[in-house]
Design an enzyme around this catalytic site. Structure first.
Site: not given
Length: 305
Positions: A66, A68
């Site tokens: 992901h 982030d």
């Protein structure tokens, strides 16, 4: 070991928190190392506010793909190369990490001048260099995601040189044999058992660093008996159902896991951007009501083991 939290926000940065990145300084007397766990956007900028430099990194562990947790990786790699760093670097992470890194470098016309190895992992042993053992545990998240258990090997006990000298054993090669636990025969025929002159081994430190996860069976194995457990607490207890539906945990669930696993301390991180400083303290209080040895990770907080 010493952890420095370079980013502690979930999903997006806030004015006070960057997205996920954790620096582990091993501080080992004979085998020092600096490892990074996840590399959210802006991680290299966070490095500039510490005493550390990305050029000193020798391993980077990615929990999942992901954004982030990985969008800072291409920039960090390129800056490391532009600085003329030639120290080898190994990247560990789920399947797809190689494609992400190689595609980002290729499409941006970038490259690395240092030796770089990308190891795409599965659950199980990641590596063991004789000083540290790292294992990966599959977690419960919408994409393939792992937590890492870092175990320092036990330190051998010290040799009681004073007692041996009193017995007439002279320092030198015999001491090394005795230190290895061997039995040696002295010139006068006496047998000296090295095991009897070695103090008990010092247990190595154990650390668990979780990726994003809803509660799962493997979590307890990952955290069992560790000195320090780093776990996400994305949402407060009242929003537990929402957290779990998106592959995350609540404050209550992180604290309960720490208690059940017999962890020494818990550090909560990856808090939703909806929480300001006051809200973060409320989340810490929810954890401490269940597991008092809980700390809240703020950006640049240092936690020693």
């Amino acid at each position: 070991m010493e952890l420095t939290f370079l980013g502690t926000s979930a999903g997006v940065p806030t004015r006070a928190r960057n997205v996920t990145a954790i620096l582990l300084n091993l501080q080992h007397p004979t085998q020092p190392g600096m490892w990074l766990f996840d590399c959210g956007e802006g991680t290299q900028q966070q490095f500039l506010r510490t005493a550390y430099h990305p050029g000193k990194l020798d391993k980077i562990f990615i929990t999942h793909l992901h954004g982030d947790h990985i969008f800072g990786l291409p920039g960090l790699l390129c800056s490391r190369s532009m600085a003329g760093n030639t120290q080898p670097l190994t990247l560990y992470g789920p399947k797809g990490l190689r494609e992400f890194v190689e595609t980002a470098l290729r499409l941006s016309g970038s490259w690395t001048d240092f030796p770089m190895v990308i190891e795409e992992i599965a659950a199980g042993a990641v590596f063991d260099d004789g000083q540290y053992k790292v294992s990966a545990f599959a977690l419960n998240h919408p994409v393939e995601c792992y937590g890492y258990r870092i175990e320092e090997h036990d330190k051998p006990g010290a040799l009681d040189a004073r007692a041996l000298t009193a017995l007439g054993v002279k320092p030198g090669p015999l001491f090394q044999q005795l230190k290895n636990g061997e039995t040696v025969i002295l010139d006068d025929g006496r047998a000296i058992d090295g095991q009897a002159f070695i103090s008990p081994a010092t247990p190595g430190k154990k650390l668990a660093i979780f990726g994003d996860t809803a509660p799962c069976d493997t979590a307890r194995q990952l955290a069992k008996g560790v000195d320090l457990m780093v776990h996400e607490a994305t949402l407060e207890q009242a929003m537990e159902e929402k957290a779990n539906s998106r592959g995350h945990s609540s404050t209550r669930q992180a604290a309960q896991l720490a208690r059940e696993a017999g962890a020494g301390r818990l550090v909560i991180t990856h808090l939703s951007s909806r929480y300001d400083a006051e809200g973060s303290q409320a989340m810490l209080a929810e954890c401490q009501a269940i597991f008092p040895q809980t700390l809240l990770a703020d950006d640049f907080r240092v936690v020693s083991l």
